[in-house]
Design a protein around this motif. Structure first.
Motif, PDB file in Angstrom:
ATOM      1  N   ALA A   1       6.032   3.996  36.524  1.00 47.45           N
ATOM      2  CA  ALA A   1       5.835   4.514  35.169  1.00 47.45           C
ATOM      3  C   ALA A   1       4.411   4.199  34.723  1.00 47.45           C
ATOM      4  O   ALA A   1       3.718   5.055  34.162  1.00 47.45           O
ATOM      5  CB  ALA A   1       6.853   3.899  34.213  1.00 47.45           C
ATOM      6  N   LEU A   2       3.950   2.975  35.025  1.00 45.85           N
ATOM      7  CA  LEU A   2       2.584   2.611  34.656  1.00 45.85           C
ATOM      8  C   LEU A   2       1.567   3.520  35.354  1.00 45.85           C
ATOM      9  O   LEU A   2       0.520   3.841  34.800  1.00 45.85           O
ATOM     10  CB  LEU A   2       2.300   1.149  35.032  1.00 45.85           C
ATOM     11  CG  LEU A   2       3.053   0.096  34.237  1.00 45.85           C
ATOM     12  CD1 LEU A   2       2.704  -1.291  34.730  1.00 45.85           C
ATOM     13  CD2 LEU A   2       2.711   0.223  32.760  1.00 45.85           C
ATOM     14  N   ILE A   3       1.898   3.912  36.591  1.00 48.41           N
ATOM     15  CA  ILE A   3       0.981   4.775  37.332  1.00 48.41           C
ATOM     16  C   ILE A   3       1.036   6.204  36.797  1.00 48.41           C
ATOM     17  O   ILE A   3       0.025   6.891  36.720  1.00 48.41           O
ATOM     18  CB  ILE A   3       1.332   4.733  38.839  1.00 48.41           C
ATOM     19  CG1 ILE A   3       0.992   3.350  39.391  1.00 48.41           C
ATOM     20  CG2 ILE A   3       0.601   5.815  39.610  1.00 48.41           C
ATOM     21  CD1 ILE A   3       1.517   3.091  40.777  1.00 48.41           C
ATOM     22  N   ALA A   4       2.248   6.650  36.398  1.00 50.45           N
ATOM     23  CA  ALA A   4       2.407   8.044  35.960  1.00 50.45           C
ATOM     24  C   ALA A   4       1.940   8.260  34.520  1.00 50.45           C
ATOM     25  O   ALA A   4       1.501   9.356  34.174  1.00 50.45           O
ATOM     26  CB  ALA A   4       3.865   8.469  36.112  1.00 50.45           C
ATOM     27  N   ILE A   5       2.022   7.217  33.697  1.00 54.29           N
ATOM     28  CA  ILE A   5       1.716   7.393  32.276  1.00 54.29           C
ATOM     29  C   ILE A   5       0.316   7.991  32.033  1.00 54.29           C
ATOM     30  O   ILE A   5       0.186   8.954  31.273  1.00 54.29           O
ATOM     31  CB  ILE A   5       1.929   6.072  31.503  1.00 54.29           C
ATOM     32  CG1 ILE A   5       3.419   5.881  31.242  1.00 54.29           C
ATOM     33  CG2 ILE A   5       1.186   6.079  30.167  1.00 54.29           C
ATOM     34  CD1 ILE A   5       3.783   4.527  30.659  1.00 54.29           C
ATOM     35  N   PRO A   6      -0.747   7.479  32.665  1.00 52.80           N
ATOM     36  CA  PRO A   6      -2.061   8.053  32.369  1.00 52.80           C
ATOM     37  C   PRO A   6      -2.142   9.561  32.632  1.00 52.80           C
ATOM     38  O   PRO A   6      -2.706  10.295  31.809  1.00 52.80           O
ATOM     39  CB  PRO A   6      -3.002   7.288  33.300  1.00 52.80           C
ATOM     40  CG  PRO A   6      -2.312   6.025  33.591  1.00 52.80           C
ATOM     41  CD  PRO A   6      -0.853   6.322  33.568  1.00 52.80           C
ATOM     42  N   SER A   7      -1.544  10.036  33.760  1.00 53.30           N
ATOM     43  CA  SER A   7      -1.616  11.482  33.999  1.00 53.30           C
ATOM     44  C   SER A   7      -0.793  12.227  32.969  1.00 53.30           C
ATOM     45  O   SER A   7      -1.197  13.295  32.483  1.00 53.30           O
ATOM     46  CB  SER A   7      -1.192  11.864  35.418  1.00 53.30           C
ATOM     47  OG  SER A   7      -0.592  10.824  36.089  1.00 53.30           O
ATOM     48  N   ILE A   8       0.377  11.687  32.612  1.00 50.98           N
ATOM     49  CA  ILE A   8       1.204  12.348  31.601  1.00 50.98           C
ATOM     50  C   ILE A   8       0.443  12.410  30.282  1.00 50.98           C
ATOM     51  O   ILE A   8       0.377  13.466  29.631  1.00 50.98           O
ATOM     52  CB  ILE A   8       2.550  11.602  31.415  1.00 50.98           C
ATOM     53  CG1 ILE A   8       3.373  11.714  32.696  1.00 50.98           C
ATOM     54  CG2 ILE A   8       3.320  12.160  30.231  1.00 50.98           C
ATOM     55  CD1 ILE A   8       4.730  11.071  32.612  1.00 50.98           C
ATOM     56  N   VAL A   9      -0.180  11.293  29.893  1.00 47.80           N
ATOM     57  CA  VAL A   9      -0.888  11.261  28.607  1.00 47.80           C
ATOM     58  C   VAL A   9      -1.999  12.293  28.579  1.00 47.80           C
ATOM     59  O   VAL A   9      -2.110  13.086  27.636  1.00 47.80           O
ATOM     60  CB  VAL A   9      -1.469   9.850  28.332  1.00 47.80           C
ATOM     61  CG1 VAL A   9      -2.389   9.883  27.132  1.00 47.80           C
ATOM     62  CG2 VAL A   9      -0.354   8.867  28.111  1.00 47.80           C
ATOM     63  N   SER A  10      -2.825  12.326  29.649  1.00 44.04           N
ATOM     64  CA  SER A  10      -3.994  13.204  29.533  1.00 44.04           C
ATOM     65  C   SER A  10      -3.587  14.672  29.550  1.00 44.04           C
ATOM     66  O   SER A  10      -4.159  15.479  28.803  1.00 44.04           O
ATOM     67  CB  SER A  10      -5.026  12.879  30.605  1.00 44.04           C
ATOM     68  OG  SER A  10      -4.543  13.227  31.861  1.00 44.04           O
ATOM     69  N   ILE A  11      -2.574  15.045  30.350  1.00 40.60           N
ATOM     70  CA  ILE A  11      -2.167  16.455  30.355  1.00 40.60           C
ATOM     71  C   ILE A  11      -1.434  16.818  29.066  1.00 40.60           C
ATOM     72  O   ILE A  11      -1.666  17.875  28.472  1.00 40.60           O
ATOM     73  CB  ILE A  11      -1.296  16.762  31.586  1.00 40.60           C
ATOM     74  CG1 ILE A  11      -2.135  16.554  32.842  1.00 40.60           C
ATOM     75  CG2 ILE A  11      -0.771  18.187  31.543  1.00 40.60           C
ATOM     76  CD1 ILE A  11      -1.349  16.532  34.100  1.00 40.60           C
ATOM     77  N   ALA A  12      -0.569  15.912  28.599  1.00 41.53           N
ATOM     78  CA  ALA A  12       0.169  16.190  27.366  1.00 41.53           C
ATOM     79  C   ALA A  12      -0.799  16.304  26.194  1.00 41.53           C
ATOM     80  O   ALA A  12      -0.624  17.164  25.310  1.00 41.53           O
ATOM     81  CB  ALA A  12       1.191  15.088  27.100  1.00 41.53           C
ATOM     82  N   GLU A  13      -1.832  15.461  26.213  1.00 43.88           N
ATOM     83  CA  GLU A  13      -2.786  15.508  25.116  1.00 43.88           C
ATOM     84  C   GLU A  13      -3.556  16.833  25.118  1.00 43.88           C
ATOM     85  O   GLU A  13      -3.797  17.425  24.064  1.00 43.88           O
ATOM     86  CB  GLU A  13      -3.739  14.326  25.208  1.00 43.88           C
ATOM     87  CG  GLU A  13      -4.298  13.933  23.866  1.00 43.88           C
ATOM     88  CD  GLU A  13      -5.765  13.634  23.950  1.00 43.88           C
ATOM     89  OE1 GLU A  13      -6.205  13.074  24.966  1.00 43.88           O
ATOM     90  OE2 GLU A  13      -6.476  13.998  22.996  1.00 43.88           O
ATOM     91  N   ASP A  14      -3.921  17.291  26.328  1.00 39.48           N
ATOM     92  CA  ASP A  14      -4.567  18.605  26.435  1.00 39.48           C
ATOM     93  C   ASP A  14      -3.663  19.691  25.869  1.00 39.48           C
ATOM     94  O   ASP A  14      -4.123  20.604  25.172  1.00 39.48           O
ATOM     95  CB  ASP A  14      -4.872  18.928  27.906  1.00 39.48           C
ATOM     96  CG  ASP A  14      -6.089  18.170  28.389  1.00 39.48           C
ATOM     97  OD1 ASP A  14      -6.826  17.635  27.530  1.00 39.48           O
ATOM     98  OD2 ASP A  14      -6.296  18.105  29.614  1.00 39.48           O
ATOM     99  N   ALA A  15      -2.362  19.600  26.185  1.00 34.87           N
ATOM    100  CA  ALA A  15      -1.420  20.612  25.725  1.00 34.87           C
ATOM    101  C   ALA A  15      -1.347  20.618  24.201  1.00 34.87           C
ATOM    102  O   ALA A  15      -1.325  21.682  23.566  1.00 34.87           O
ATOM    103  CB  ALA A  15      -0.040  20.349  26.327  1.00 34.87           C
TER     104      ALA A  15
ATOM    105  N   GLY B   1       4.635   8.103  27.599  1.00 33.58           N
ATOM    106  CA  GLY B   1       3.474   8.959  27.846  1.00 33.58           C
ATOM    107  C   GLY B   1       3.303  10.005  26.759  1.00 33.58           C
ATOM    108  O   GLY B   1       2.213  10.168  26.182  1.00 33.58           O
ATOM    109  N   VAL B   2       4.410  10.729  26.473  1.00 36.42           N
ATOM    110  CA  VAL B   2       4.312  11.772  25.454  1.00 36.42           C
ATOM    111  C   VAL B   2       4.053  11.152  24.085  1.00 36.42           C
ATOM    112  O   VAL B   2       3.251  11.661  23.292  1.00 36.42           O
ATOM    113  CB  VAL B   2       5.586  12.646  25.454  1.00 36.42           C
ATOM    114  CG1 VAL B   2       5.568  13.628  24.308  1.00 36.42           C
ATOM    115  CG2 VAL B   2       5.708  13.387  26.771  1.00 36.42           C
TER     116      VAL B   2
END
Lengths: 294, 292
Positions: free
Chosen positions: A148-162, A82-83
Motif C-alpha cells: 500500500a505504501l508503494i502503491a499510494i504515491p502512484s494512486i495519489v498522482s494519477i488521482a490528483e491529475d484526474a 490514496g484517493v
C-alpha cells in the motif's frame, strides 16, 4: 538542419514503436519458455495445492491465491488513503500545505522497496504480531501494508491529475446551487473524475501485483493454500517472490525453469487484464464527457 | 548546430567508455589474477574473510565473493561466469552432467565443516529435542510447544529457501533422518526466508518460532537446542568440539568446486585455504576447521 531534423524525427519514431517490439519480444519469450510446462507437468500436479519444486511438486494455486490476497488487501488499504490524499491535495489543502504535501508524496515514491522491506521485517511485522496476537508477523497483511505504501504515491498522482482535469466551471456551478464543499467533491468532482480515479486504482493494483522485493522479505513465503479471510493474517507466497527466489538456482530448460516461466505468463496475463480494463474505462468516460459537452 | 555536435560528442564518449571498460574486464579475466567466487550463503562470510586476508598478502590477486545459495553457485560455475563455486552440499549428479556437457569436470574441495544449529527464542523453555521430534515439528505433526514440554504456543517453522544447501541438507538428514526411501517434506506452512539473517531476526523476536541455521550465523540473541540422535541418547549442544569429535548429530562439510583441476592463481588460493593459516579464520567465524 533539414537533414538533422529528419534524423531526429526518425529516431523518435523508432523509439516510439520500440516499446511495442519489446512487449512482443517479451511475450514470445515467455510463451516459448513457459508453455512447455503444460506438456511436462501433469494438469493435476500444476493445479494442485502443494508447491515444493525440489520434489517435483508444482502446484501453482497457492501462489496465485497468495498474490491475489496480498494485492487485494493492499488496494483496500491504499485506495481510501490514496484517493483521500489526492482529494485533500487537489481540492481542500491551502496552497502552502499543498506545496509541502505534493513533493513529500513524490519522495515516498522514490523509497526503494528493499528499504521498505527492511523496515517491514524489523518494525512492522513484530508490531503486527504483538498487536494482533498472531503466531508470526510475517503474513500477507504485512506485505499488503508495505505494498500500500508503494502503491499510494502512484494512486495519489494519477488521482490528483484526474481531479485537476475536472473543469472549474463544474465546481462553480455546484457552489452556485448552494452545495457545500463536501457535497461538491462527493457529488460533482469525483463522479466527473471517475474514470481517472479508476485508472489510478488499476495502476495501483498493477504496481502491487508486480512488486517483488518488499513482499519477499515480509510475507513469510510459505505456499499455504487459500483459507478465506484468514489468509490475510497467514504467511503466503506470491508469484513474484517465487520467481525471484527460485530463478537463480534452476538449470535452464529444466521442468522447474519452464514452470517458473509459466507463472510469468500468468502474471503477464493478470497485468494485461488490469491494463486493458483501465484503458477501456478511460475510453468510456471520454465518450461520456464528449456527450456532456455536446 | 553546436548543440547537436555536443550531443554527438557526449554519445561518442559514452560509447568509447563502454567499449574500453568491456575490454578491460575481459583482459583481467584472461590473466586469471581475478577470481570470481560465488554460491552458498552459509559460506559467504567465511569466503569473504579468506578473500580479504589473501588479498592483503597477495595484492596482485583480486577476489570477488558473492552469495545466492549453493544451487546458484553451481549454475554460475556451469555457465562459466565464475571460477570457484561455494557449496554447503555436495554437487548433484544432474549438475555434474550439466558441467560435463559444458565441457569440464567439477573438482571438489572440502574447505571447512559446519554444524546446523536448531534455534529458538531465549524465552522458550524448551532446550532439548531429539532429531525425530525436530523432524515431526517440520513435517507438521507437532504444532504446539506444549506437546514438547513448553508453553501453550503455536509453533512457527522457519526454513531457508529451497535453493539453499542448508535447506536440502536439513530435508535429507533431519526431516527424512537420512532415509533415502522417506519422501516426507516440509509442512506447507513452513516460512521460507530468503536469508540467514531473516531467520535469526524472526527467532530473536518471536517466541513461537523454531529455525535452523549454520553454526557460524547463530548469535547470542537466540537459543541453541541440544539435540539427541535417539530418544534416550545424550543431548549435545553444537560447538567446534562436538562437531570435530562427531558427537553432534547434524554437521556437514562445506565445499568449493572448481572448473577442472585448478591452475595458477586459483590453485594457489585453494591451497592457501586448506593451510593452517586460513583454517584459523574458520574457527574465528564459528565454523569448524577441517582435520589435518
Amino acid at each position: 538542419m533539414k537533414r538533422s531534423e529528419r534524423f531526429i524525427a526518425n529516431s523518435i519514431k523508432i523509439a516510439g514503436s520500440s516499446s511495442i517490439l519489446f512487449i512482443l519480444l517479451i511475450f514470445f519469450f515467455l510463451v516459448k519458455e513457459g508453455l512447455p510446462a503444460l506438456g511436462e507437468v501433469s494438469f493435476k500436479n500444476l493445479f494442485s495445492l502443494r508447491w515444493y519444486p525440489i520434489e517435483e511438486l508444482f502446484g501453482i494455486l497457492p501462489l496465485i491465491s497468495g498474490s491475489l490476497v496480498v494485492t487485494l488487501t493492499s488496494i483496500l488499504i491504499a485506495l481510501p488513503l490514496g484517493v483521500g490524499t489526492a482529494i485533500y491535495i487537489g481540492e481542500i489543502a491551502p496552497k502552502k500545505i499543498k506545496e509541502i504535501l505534493k513533493p513529500t508524496v513524490e519522495i515516498m515514491a522514490g523509497i526503494p522497496s528493499v528499504v521498505l522491506g527492511f523496515i517491514g521485517i524489523q518494525a512492522l511485522s513484530p508490531f503486527l504480531r504483538t498487536f494482533l496476537n498472531l503466531p508470526t508477523g510475517l503474513t500477507a497483511l504485512s506485505g499488503a501494508i508495505l505494498l500500500a505504501l508503494i502503491a499510494i504515491p502512484s494512486i495519489v498522482s494519477i488521482a490528483e491529475d484526474a481531479l485537476y482535469a475536472v473543469p472549474n466551471s463544474y465546481r462553480d456551478a455546484s457552489y452556485a446551487l448552494g452545495a457545500t464543499q463536501w457535497q461538491t467533491i462527493w457529488g460533482v468532482v469525483m463522479p466527473s473524475a471517475r474514470s481517472g480515479l479508476m485508472t489510478a486504482v488499476m495502476l495501483g493494483i498493477g504496481r502491487s501485483l508486480g512488486e517483488t522485493m518488499a513482499v519477499m522479505m515480509v510475507t513469510g513465503n510459505a505456499a499455504t493454500s487459500f483459507a478465506g479471510l484468514k489468509s490475510i493474517i497467514m504467511p503466503v507466497r506470491t508469484m513474484t517472490a517465487t520467481i525471484a527466489s527460485e530463478m537463480g538456482e534452476v538449470a535452464s530448460s529444466s521442468v522447474h525453469y519452464h514452470v517458473l516461466f509459466f507463472i510469468g505468463i500468468i502474471l503477464f496475463i493478470f497485468s494485461l487484464i488490469i491494463n486493458i480494463s483501465s484503458s477501456s474505462l478511460q475510453g468510456k468516460t471520454k465518450q461520456e464527457k464528449g456527450q456532456v459537452v455536446s | 548546430m553546436k548543440r547537436w555536435a555536443l550531443l554527438f560528442i557526449t554519445i561518442g564518449v559514452f560509447l568509447t567508455a563502454a567499449c574500453s571498460s568491456g575490454t578491460e574486464a575481459a583482459s583481467a579475466q584472461g590473466s586469471s589474477d581475478y577470481i570470481e567466487n560465488k554460491g552458498s550463503d552459509t559460506l559467504v562470510n567465511l569466503a569473504l574473510a579468506w578473500a580479504e586476508r589473501y588479498q592483503v598478502e597477495h595484492p596482485e590477486i583480486q577476489i570477488s565473493v558473492t552469495g545466492g545459495g549453493s544451487g546458484t553457485g553451481f549454475t554460475a560455475l556451469i555457465n562459466g561466469t565464475i571460477d570457484i563455486a561455494n557449496a554447503s552440499r555436495e554437487i548433484k549428479d544432474l549438475e555434474i552432467e550439466q558441467a560435463e556437457s559444458a565441457g569440464f569436470e567439477p573438482v571438489e574441495f572440502t574447505v571447512a565443516n559446519d554444524a546446523i544449529a536448531v534455534i529458538v527464542n531465549p524465552e522458550n523453555p524448551v532446550s532439548e529435542l531429539t532429531l525425530e521430534q525436530v523432524a515431526r515439528i517440520y513435517k507438521g505433526e507437532i504444532n504446539n510447544w506444549s506437546e514438547l514440554g513448553g508453553e501453550d504456543r503455536p509453533i512457527v517453522r522457519l526454513s531457508r529457501e529451497s535453493n539453499s544447501g542448508t535447506h536440502v541438507y536439513f530435508l535429507e538428514e533431519v526431516i527424512r533422518l537420512g532415509d533415502d526411501e522417506d519422501t516426507s517434506i516440509f509442512s506447507a506452512d513452513t516460512l521460507l526466508l530468503p536469508s540467514s539473517e531473516g531467520i535469526i531476526a524472526e527467532v530473536r523476536d518471536n517466541s513461537n518460532a523454531i529455525g535452523y541455521d549454520g553454526l557460524g550465523y547463530v548469535t547470542e540473541e537466540v537459543k541453541m537446542i541440544a539435540l539427541a540422535s535417539f530418544e534416550n541418547g545424550e543431548y549435545i549442544l553444537p560447538s567446534a568440539e562436538t562437531v570435530s569429535n562427531g558427537q553432534y548429530p547434524i554437521s556437514r562439510g562445506l565445499y568449493m568446486y572448481t572448473r577442472g583441476e585448478p591452475q595458477g592463481a586459483i590453485k594457489d588460493y585453494i591451497d592457501w585455504i586448506l593451510s593452517a593459516e586460513a583454517q584459523a579464520i574458520v574457527t574465528d567465524l564459528g565454523f569448524v576447521p577441517i582435520m589435518e
